[in-house]
Design an enzyme around this catalytic site. Sequence first.
Site, PDB file in Angstrom:
ATOM      1  N   TRP A   1      -3.841  13.843   8.501  1.00  0.00           N
ATOM      2  CA  TRP A   1      -3.800  12.859   7.981  1.00  0.00           C
ATOM      3  C   TRP A   1      -2.939  11.908   8.865  1.00  0.00           C
ATOM      4  CZ3 TRP A   1       0.274  10.410   5.004  1.00  0.00           C
ATOM      5  CH2 TRP A   1      -0.122   9.217   4.099  1.00  0.00           C
TER       6      TRP A   1
ATOM      7  N   HIS B   1      -1.148 -15.112 -19.356  1.00  0.00           N
ATOM      8  CA  HIS B   1      -0.104 -15.814 -18.588  1.00  0.00           C
ATOM      9  C   HIS B   1      -0.802 -15.955 -17.498  1.00  0.00           C
ATOM     10  CE1 HIS B   1       2.522 -16.266 -21.978  1.00  0.00           C
ATOM     11  NE2 HIS B   1       2.082 -14.745 -22.109  1.00  0.00           N
TER      12      HIS B   1
ATOM     13  N   LYS C   1      -3.539  14.587  -0.157  1.00  0.00           N
ATOM     14  CA  LYS C   1      -3.270  14.977  -1.735  1.00  0.00           C
ATOM     15  C   LYS C   1      -1.792  14.495  -1.896  1.00  0.00           C
ATOM     16  CE  LYS C   1      -3.988  16.839  -5.625  1.00  0.00           C
ATOM     17  NZ  LYS C   1      -4.193  15.727  -6.491  1.00  0.00           N
TER      18      LYS C   1
ATOM     19  N   LYS D   1      -7.507   5.183 -10.796  1.00  0.00           N
ATOM     20  CA  LYS D   1      -8.447   6.268 -10.430  1.00  0.00           C
ATOM     21  C   LYS D   1      -9.613   5.511  -9.814  1.00  0.00           C
ATOM     22  CE  LYS D   1      -6.735   9.028 -10.465  1.00  0.00           C
ATOM     23  NZ  LYS D   1      -5.364   9.468 -10.757  1.00  0.00           N
TER      24      LYS D   1
ATOM     25  N   GLU E   1      -9.064   4.315  -6.257  1.00  0.00           N
ATOM     26  CA  GLU E   1      -9.038   5.468  -5.388  1.00  0.00           C
ATOM     27  C   GLU E   1     -10.253   5.794  -4.944  1.00  0.00           C
ATOM     28  OE1 GLU E   1      -6.300   8.096  -7.582  1.00  0.00           O
ATOM     29  OE2 GLU E   1      -5.449   8.748  -5.345  1.00  0.00           O
TER      30      GLU E   1
ATOM     31  N   ASN F   1       2.927  19.897  10.834  1.00  0.00           N
ATOM     32  CA  ASN F   1       2.808  18.950   9.769  1.00  0.00           C
ATOM     33  C   ASN F   1       4.252  18.336   9.423  1.00  0.00           C
ATOM     34  OD1 ASN F   1       2.185  17.898   7.308  1.00  0.00           O
ATOM     35  ND2 ASN F   1       2.470  19.558   6.159  1.00  0.00           N
ATOM     36  N   GLY F   2       4.384  17.068   9.232  1.00  0.00           N
ATOM     37  CA  GLY F   2       5.650  16.308   9.076  1.00  0.00           C
ATOM     38  C   GLY F   2       5.799  15.128  10.077  1.00  0.00           C
TER      39      GLY F   2
ATOM     40  N   CYS G   1      -0.596  17.179   6.277  1.00  0.00           N
ATOM     41  CA  CYS G   1      -1.730  17.636   7.231  1.00  0.00           C
ATOM     42  C   CYS G   1      -1.823  19.270   6.483  1.00  0.00           C
ATOM     43  CB  CYS G   1      -1.218  17.721   8.577  1.00  0.00           C
ATOM     44  SG  CYS G   1      -1.063  16.007   9.291  1.00  0.00           S
TER      45      CYS G   1
ATOM     46  N   ARG H   1      -5.594  18.198   2.070  1.00  0.00           N
ATOM     47  CA  ARG H   1      -4.451  17.541   2.633  1.00  0.00           C
ATOM     48  C   ARG H   1      -4.536  16.689   3.611  1.00  0.00           C
ATOM     49  NH1 ARG H   1      -0.541  21.291   1.062  1.00  0.00           N
ATOM     50  NH2 ARG H   1       0.826  20.867   2.882  1.00  0.00           N
TER      51      ARG H   1
ATOM     52  N   GLU I   1      -3.222   3.831 -15.003  1.00  0.00           N
ATOM     53  CA  GLU I   1      -3.865   5.140 -14.423  1.00  0.00           C
ATOM     54  C   GLU I   1      -5.208   4.872 -14.062  1.00  0.00           C
ATOM     55  OE1 GLU I   1      -2.661   7.362 -12.810  1.00  0.00           O
ATOM     56  OE2 GLU I   1      -4.216   9.096 -12.828  1.00  0.00           O
TER      57      GLU I   1
HETATM   58  O1  M6R Z   1       2.205  15.304  -6.022  1.00  0.00           O
HETATM   59  P1  M6R Z   1       2.690  13.862  -6.533  1.00  0.00           P
HETATM   60  O2  M6R Z   1       2.574  13.985  -8.044  1.00  0.00           O
HETATM   61  O3  M6R Z   1       4.114  13.723  -6.232  1.00  0.00           O
HETATM   62  O4  M6R Z   1       2.034  12.577  -5.939  1.00  0.00           O
HETATM   63  C1  M6R Z   1       2.070  11.357  -6.314  1.00  0.00           C
HETATM   64  C2  M6R Z   1       1.244  10.375  -6.016  1.00  0.00           C
HETATM   65  O5  M6R Z   1       1.011  10.406  -4.578  1.00  0.00           O
HETATM   66  C3  M6R Z   1      -0.179  10.760  -6.553  1.00  0.00           C
HETATM   67  O6  M6R Z   1      -0.076  10.769  -7.959  1.00  0.00           O
HETATM   68  C4  M6R Z   1      -1.148   9.833  -6.021  1.00  0.00           C
HETATM   69  O7  M6R Z   1      -1.106   8.707  -6.709  1.00  0.00           O
HETATM   70  C5  M6R Z   1      -2.567  10.413  -6.421  1.00  0.00           C
HETATM   71  N1  M6R Z   1      -3.600  10.544  -5.458  1.00  0.00           N
HETATM   72  C6  M6R Z   1      -3.346   9.644  -7.649  1.00  0.00           C
HETATM   73  O8  M6R Z   1      -4.490  10.134  -8.013  1.00  0.00           O
END
Ligand code: M6R
Length: 604
Positions: free
Chosen positions: A74, A501, A599, A482, A485, A98-99, A2, A27, A478
């Site tokens: 969040w 397979h 994030k 993307k 996401e 936060n936490g 958060c 965040r 990756e």
């Molecule tokens: O801050 P970090 O690199 O440790 O975060 C890891 C993942 O949470 C982060 O890469 C996530 O997969 C992204 N949203 C990908 O775009």
Amino acid sequence: MCGIYGITSKKIISNKLFNGLKKLEYRGYDSSGIAGLSQGNKNLVIKSTGPINHLKKKLKTIANISTGIAHTRWATHGEPLLKNTHPHNSGIIDIVHNGIIENYEDIKLYLIKKKYAFKSDTDSEVIAHLINYNYNKCKDMRSALIKSVKILEGSYAIGAINSDLPDKLFAASNGSPLIIAKGTNENYIASDISPVLKDTQKYLTLGDGEFAELSPEKVIIFDKKNKYLIKKVITTSLKDRQVSLAGHKHFMHKEIYEQKAILNEMMSRYVGQASLLPNIFGPNTDRILSKIKHIHFVACGTSYHASLVAKDWIEQHSTITCTAEVASEYKYKKINILPDTLFVCISQSGETADTISSLKKAKRLGYKDTLAICNVAESTLTRLSNLVFLMNAGPEISVASTKAFTSQLFSLLLLSIIVSRSTEESEKKMVSDMKQLDKIINSVYKLESEIKKISSKFKNKDHTLFLGKGGTYPIALEGALKLKEISYIHASAYHSGELKHGPLALVDKKMPVVCFLPDNHLAKLVLSNLAEVEARQGQTFIFTNKKIPRKNKQVEIIKMPDCPDLIVPILYIIPAQLLSYHVALKKKTDVDKPRNLAKSVTVE
Ligand code: M6R
């Protein structure tokens, strides 16, 4: 995670608090709220679910506040409903958190017995009541804060206000980031530096077990024994425009385009004429790293994909063996460590809970060394690791990681060269390959208009397949991440050889198959895998520098520039980032703030 922001000022701060909170929206964006105090007034609170902009209409309710705390959420404990939105109130006390408070249920039962009524399903609400309970006993806010957090188990960054003390702002931290920034006639608390940059560059980090009391003129930092602490004030070189859109429609687009300059900057900082500059991972690291025989990489999400590329690079160019694990698995596995094994964790934020606990585990297990590759200097990961490499990619705001990925790749390429170089010649060759990046990257950006066109072919799809082989398999992973996401289209990545397979059963004329096909020793094999797709009339989208004929309308060829194999992963991910961006635009999703995500993930 958060976002927390708080101001105590001699002026009215309601708009400033709202605008600063917007900078932290990346965040978390399930709901948001502000609580404030003005001389002679009671606590004023506004809350909204959904994006922070929903709060704007309610700002007039807090028009006169000069001290306040704000929060963007969040959701973890409790649905994203108004009742679970921060700030949480208990009489004269309002708090933001936060936490995670792990023992909140026990505390809640205790407080219910003391006649406190709970309105939310969150773990955070106990903090407000606990502070209220302790304050009522001692009428001293600092002691109340110290007494309260003594009982809390878990991680927290807390901001609190008390209407008995209308110009005071209080904070406490343990395992969750919180900075204290110093302005002119006003002071701030924030989850990161971005909301305060318009006003000040001066800040300090609140450490674990530390507390702060702020008024417009003064900041006091104290510990669990209420003893004053002298903390070093840092002046950041970050400017407000670095956390602004700078003419781009989305942060993701801006960050995709920043990659060229960041890589260039890293190149000039770390790479000499024909070799790397000495000890770029810290004092004596060339000697330390030259003795390494095994590497264990640990990371999450995009950062994990970067580690897979590094594993491939290092194993291709040396006799070092590497493993790459996702942090949430590493934590719970039995780990066999051979002598001379280096532990490397990779994280953009440095605050990912799974990665942090993996590093803690690694330190207990007794690796030769631990190295954190990170983008945030003052993060938990950099504080814990004995070797640290900062990517310096600047703040990444878009939830979908782009520039952090290529900066991680560049950092890992540096590491790969250091641990793999056997002769001056071998280093010279790798460095010369690496140096071609700057020139070639421009032709990749020029593909944007073509990619924009083909993105319309994905708009109405529910599923896609991404294929790669060798160094491009992590790029397929990756690229698929993307797309998932930000466009919410399901995407699965496979080694192209795995298609037959199983996944081939999914292929028909409606199935888009994205393939990364650099013209190298593996190209022929990938082409025959693609033939299997074409024979089932699958729609292929091939990113390649190989001259291949476009046999029919089901095949799209996106012509990539020729480049050395070493830099293929860095160059091939950029069109994949652009593709998912344009698909998301067509689907009108919230590109920078995709649903259900945040994030950095500070919960395990
Ligand atoms: O801050 P970090 O690199 O440790 O975060 C890891 C993942 O949470 C982060 O890469 C996530 O997969 C992204 N949203 C990908 O775009």
